[in-house]
Motif scaffolding. Structure first.
Motif, PDB file in Angstrom:
ATOM      1  N   THR A   1      35.373  50.413  24.432  1.00 54.08           N
ATOM      2  CA  THR A   1      36.110  49.245  24.933  1.00 54.08           C
ATOM      3  C   THR A   1      36.314  48.141  23.916  1.00 54.08           C
ATOM      4  OG1 THR A   1      34.123  48.082  25.675  1.00 54.08           O
ATOM      5  CG2 THR A   1      35.122  49.612  27.220  1.00 54.08           C
ATOM      6  N   ALA A   2      35.555  48.130  22.811  1.00 57.64           N
ATOM      7  CA  ALA A   2      35.612  46.978  21.907  1.00 57.64           C
ATOM      8  C   ALA A   2      37.031  46.694  21.482  1.00 57.64           C
ATOM      9  CB  ALA A   2      34.744  47.206  20.674  1.00 57.64           C
TER      10      ALA A   2
ATOM     11  N   PRO B   1      14.104  50.876  24.522  1.00 58.67           N
ATOM     12  CA  PRO B   1      15.197  50.090  23.922  1.00 58.67           C
ATOM     13  C   PRO B   1      16.284  50.979  23.318  1.00 58.67           C
ATOM     14  CG  PRO B   1      13.061  49.226  23.237  1.00 58.67           C
ATOM     15  CD  PRO B   1      12.792  50.523  23.942  1.00 58.67           C
TER      16      PRO B   1
ATOM     17  N   LYS C   1      18.817  51.968  25.982  1.00 54.24           N
ATOM     18  CA  LYS C   1      19.696  50.852  26.299  1.00 54.24           C
ATOM     19  C   LYS C   1      20.735  50.653  25.179  1.00 54.24           C
ATOM     20  CE  LYS C   1      17.965  46.884  28.312  1.00 54.24           C
ATOM     21  NZ  LYS C   1      17.286  45.573  28.254  1.00 54.24           N
TER      22      LYS C   1
ATOM     23  N   LEU D   1      24.850  50.892  25.349  1.00 54.30           N
ATOM     24  CA  LEU D   1      25.689  49.750  24.970  1.00 54.30           C
ATOM     25  C   LEU D   1      26.648  50.146  23.841  1.00 54.30           C
ATOM     26  CD1 LEU D   1      23.046  46.848  25.117  1.00 54.30           C
ATOM     27  CD2 LEU D   1      25.002  47.169  26.643  1.00 54.30           C
ATOM     28  N   GLN D   2      26.155  50.955  22.915  1.00 51.67           N
ATOM     29  CA  GLN D   2      27.007  51.403  21.812  1.00 51.67           C
ATOM     30  C   GLN D   2      28.138  52.291  22.335  1.00 51.67           C
ATOM     31  OE1 GLN D   2      26.772  50.345  18.571  1.00 51.67           O
ATOM     32  NE2 GLN D   2      28.756  51.354  18.417  1.00 51.67           N
TER      33      GLN D   2
ATOM     34  N   ILE E   1      29.576  52.037  25.243  1.00 52.50           N
ATOM     35  CA  ILE E   1      30.601  51.156  25.827  1.00 52.50           C
ATOM     36  C   ILE E   1      31.422  50.532  24.711  1.00 52.50           C
ATOM     37  CG2 ILE E   1      31.029  49.132  27.265  1.00 52.50           C
ATOM     38  CD1 ILE E   1      28.236  49.526  28.479  1.00 52.50           C
ATOM     39  N   SER E   2      30.709  50.057  23.702  1.00 51.94           N
ATOM     40  CA  SER E   2      31.358  49.375  22.590  1.00 51.94           C
ATOM     41  C   SER E   2      32.390  50.281  21.931  1.00 51.94           C
ATOM     42  CB  SER E   2      30.291  48.957  21.584  1.00 51.94           C
ATOM     43  OG  SER E   2      30.761  47.936  20.760  1.00 51.94           O
TER      44      SER E   2
ATOM     45  N   VAL F   1      26.361  47.836  33.533  1.00 50.95           N
ATOM     46  CA  VAL F   1      26.906  46.649  32.871  1.00 50.95           C
ATOM     47  C   VAL F   1      28.176  46.261  33.620  1.00 50.95           C
ATOM     48  CG1 VAL F   1      27.894  45.702  30.753  1.00 50.95           C
ATOM     49  CG2 VAL F   1      25.981  47.312  30.620  1.00 50.95           C
TER      50      VAL F   1
END
Lengths: 490, 490
Positions: A486-487, A472, A475, A479-480, A482-483, A439
């Motif tokens: 960094t969110a 899925p 993936k 993504l979670q 990263i979230s 990403v």
């Protein structure tokens, strides 16, 4: 806060006047064509095929952007303010200060972009303008922004920009005084060679951490006196918006050599700014004689923009811009990075989280910074890369430094973000792990400094290979991850 | 998330096409002149002298701004995207998704402005666009923003805006799918009459607290399936930027009657949005028959913008815009507020801080919200007012509600911020205390939604009377008081 040179500013206004009249369509076309030719030379010197689809229109795009970015040379302050001076009652003297006589007006937080005269890269400006009306007239508020933009849309230095905005407003509005306070941010020159070895600390977020920042101010009329109370009022109003300026700052601001490229001129001369983000001059030493065609091309661009090549601030600019471009020439890097597939053990970490082939086995390296150069606009884009991968049971983990090197390897050329994302994923896939997800989150200078000026915009791209493209859950899990990290930090 | 109406969108594209060709200078001039005439009618109906200096060019300004703000009717998506579709390799099927085949691309946080079709006021949009490339081609990133802007620059509703951007991008890029997520903010209709009595809770800061907010989304292709994993990827990338969207939201979004003016149509019909910020219909009941000339004028403006007056969403728009304007007609207020100089005891507070004529005696009422209407652009400006004053020894303090009433009294008309500041100070000075200082901080919709689009900009003005104009310490003390209370909160 140098003394304001009114003659100089009048000169500027006249240049605007002259160009305003002579600026016919035909002339514009020939200037644009000349810049296009120069950009083709630059692309070819970078070893690129300037006829390939992604680059075919780059010369035209760059030429248009540069003409647009320096349109201030062809604008007249009087045209802008004309018709926007409004009669407005003040108060009788002795009663107080308000409205069209003495009531301070400040417009805060104007986002502007300008081109650095030292290196031809855009820099970002947060501009605050104040004036004290007199003669029972006020100016339309948007004109303060438009006049500031006339001078921002030139090759500039922050202090000169502040001075020119200040003098122009003083001349055209004729108020009791004008104050201008600018905060400016300049892109650092990425240490491409060093960062590939993992030696430097890069901006680790997508904000402007690591950028060179300076603040400058300029004042005229009642703001001439740096000890005057009206400076205190102006700064107090900025403070309401979280802009904290020490009053003694206005006595001492200086921006000599704020541009990080200036240190390339002479390694021992670092001027007044921090040298944290500037190069060590290694490239400089070999650039001078090596790229004469490129330097000539950049000089012709400056000429086509209507600039005087002999102006002292511009003398080294072509050389500096070429050095910037050469930072994105990957030829040197390829040699350094050719050990990718030899499985260097020093970059493998011991596996602390041995798994069983489930989603839990995903390993992540997040927020790896990168810099690249948009091939559509020859402008930088920068941000962070997140890499997730599956690793075989018992295998060692890929070291962050080798992943960071892969990121830099693919960043250090003319790129687009979609391709960068794909290439990083392919390299990791072919060398280390076929199940990889990348990403990339980036700010594109072309999106914020050019036409659309979408300051807060950022672009995210995804590449998913192997299990990440078929499962899925894998993936979503990455993504979670990263979230979670960094969110809200962006 | 209604089904996307492709035929409708093709119609939109054709309208763009037709207007694109017929949009000659002459036609543009006659449309602009027609809007100017209509704006003159509105000004005169508001009891204003449309020939006075501040208003003389307002009709032209409004006409230009409206034409500019609806320029999307005259733009073609194909013209924008043409030449910005680039061949870009993807991955072989089975290997994964990346680059020009399957690699999700998301541009986040695009700031846009649009005009509400219900009431003709601008609304603010934070737009996030994603697409999944196919056919081994990608689109230049800035085009996603430019295409979104084509549809924003029309009379709009958030859901339709999202749908139109989605369908247009799907048609022109032909990717595997497009997702659009919009967050929209609409100015509340200030409760002028009630707020003068101090009854309502207004937005107390300069941010968009109190604004009506809706979020909508639209998807096509692989985003057609609201349960598809690709929606999860898209929303995850938004989450990195602090935009939190529940996945089940995309099944249920609706913006019926999001515009607060809709409740004016029928007091009992509040649709799906909160009614906190909408009027109670009192003005409505008397507007219908009272302002036929104004309503006809607004209808002619819509016609000049190229709109179909019979389009069902526009049927009530002229009436609603007139009601908005009449909120800034002070005639009703003058009667309510004529008790200023009678020293109403119910609005005086006991003096808790009896002083001795020193700076310590300054009393402050901070962050009093206000709404006003910029006379140069017929667009709202809003923010907060801070009032400081000296009070005589033993005197009672001025109640916040009476100061708030003074603020609203001077806000509720066509204004400029400099004059508003002066008038508030003069009123307080003449009625209560000759030593008074007023600071007004405002966001001007004309500064953020029109040409210069300075989203973060805000304007501060000062009026200083009596001791505040002669004693710098008094002024500095009051400014420091504001700073202590509001700094960093904006």
């Amino acid at each position: 806060m140098d003394a304001l040179d009114e003659a100089h500013c009048n000169g500027e206004l006249e240049i605007g006047l002259k160009l305003g009249f002579s600026e016919l369509g035909l002339e514009d076309e020939s200037e644009t064509a000349a810049i296009e030719e120069a950009v083709k030379v630059l692309l070819q010197s970078l070893g690129e095929d300037s006829t390939r689809e992604g680059l075919r229109k780059t010369p035209l795009r760059v030429a248009k952007a540069l003409r647009e970015g320096t349109r201030g040379y062809r604008q007249r302050v009087k045209d802008i303010v004309q018709g926007a001076l409004f009669p407005e009652a003040g108060l009788d003297s002795g009663v107080g200060h308000a409205g069209g006589a003495g009531g301070l007006v400040v417009v805060r937080d104007l986002d502007l972009f300008s081109y650095c005269e030292c290196c031809l890269l855009p820099f970002q400006v947060q501009c605050h303008v104040g004036y004290v009306p007199s003669g029972k007239q006020v100016v339309g508020l948007s004109k303060l922004s438009r006049v500031a933009d006339v001078f921002a849309k030139r090759l500039q230095d922050p202090q000169r920009l502040a001075n020119e905005v200040c003098v122009a407003l003083q001349n055209v509005i004729k108020p009791a005084g004008v104050a201008v306070f600018l905060q400016s941010w300049h892109i650092p020159f990425p240490e491409v060679e060093e960062s590939c070895l993992g030696l430097i600390s890069h901006p680790s977020k997508m904000d402007m951490q690591g950028w060179v920042k300076v603040s400058v101010c300029s004042g005229s009329g009642v703001f001439d006196n740096k000890n005057g109370d009206v400076w205190g009022d102006f700064l107090a109003l900025l403070k309401f918006r979280g802009v904290n300026v020490e009053k003694n700052f206005i006595h001492s601001s200086s921006t000599h050599f704020w541009c990080p490229s200036r240190s390339l001129d002479a390694p021992t001369c670092n001027g007044h700014v921090s040298t944290k983000n500037v190069s060590n001059g290694r490239i400089s030493s070999k650039t001078g004689p090596a790229y004469p065609a490129m330097i000539t091309a950049v000089a012709s661009i400056l000429h086509s923009l209507g600039e005087d090549l002999l102006r002292k601030e511009l003398v080294g600019t072509p050389n500096r811009f070429v050095q910037w471009l050469m930072k994105f020439n990957r030829s040197n890097l390829e040699m350094k990075l050719n050990g990718f597939d030899s499985g260097r053990r020093d970059v493998l970490k011991p596996n602390l989280h041995r798994g069983t082939g489930n989603v839990d086995e995903i390993q992540s390296e997040l927020n790896m910074p990168f810099w690249s150069q948009c091939e559509h606009h020859l402008l930088p884009f920068h941000g962070v890369v997140h890499i997730g991968y599956f690793h075989a049971e018992g295998a060692e983990l890929i070291g962050r430094s080798i992943l960071q090197s892969i990121v830099h390897f693919h960043g250090c050329k003319l790129q687009i973000q979609e391709r960068l994302t794909k290439q990083i994923a392919e390299t990791v896939s072919s060398v280390f792990s076929k199940d990889v997800m990348v990403v990339v989150e980036a700010n594109h200078i072309c999106m914020i400094s050019r036409g659309i000026e979408k300051l807060r915009s950022s672009t995210a791209t995804i590449a998913a290979l192997g299990q990440f493209s078929t499962n899925p859950d894998a993936k979503a899990t990455f993504l979670q991850t990263i979230s979670n990290t960094t969110a809200s930090g962006g």
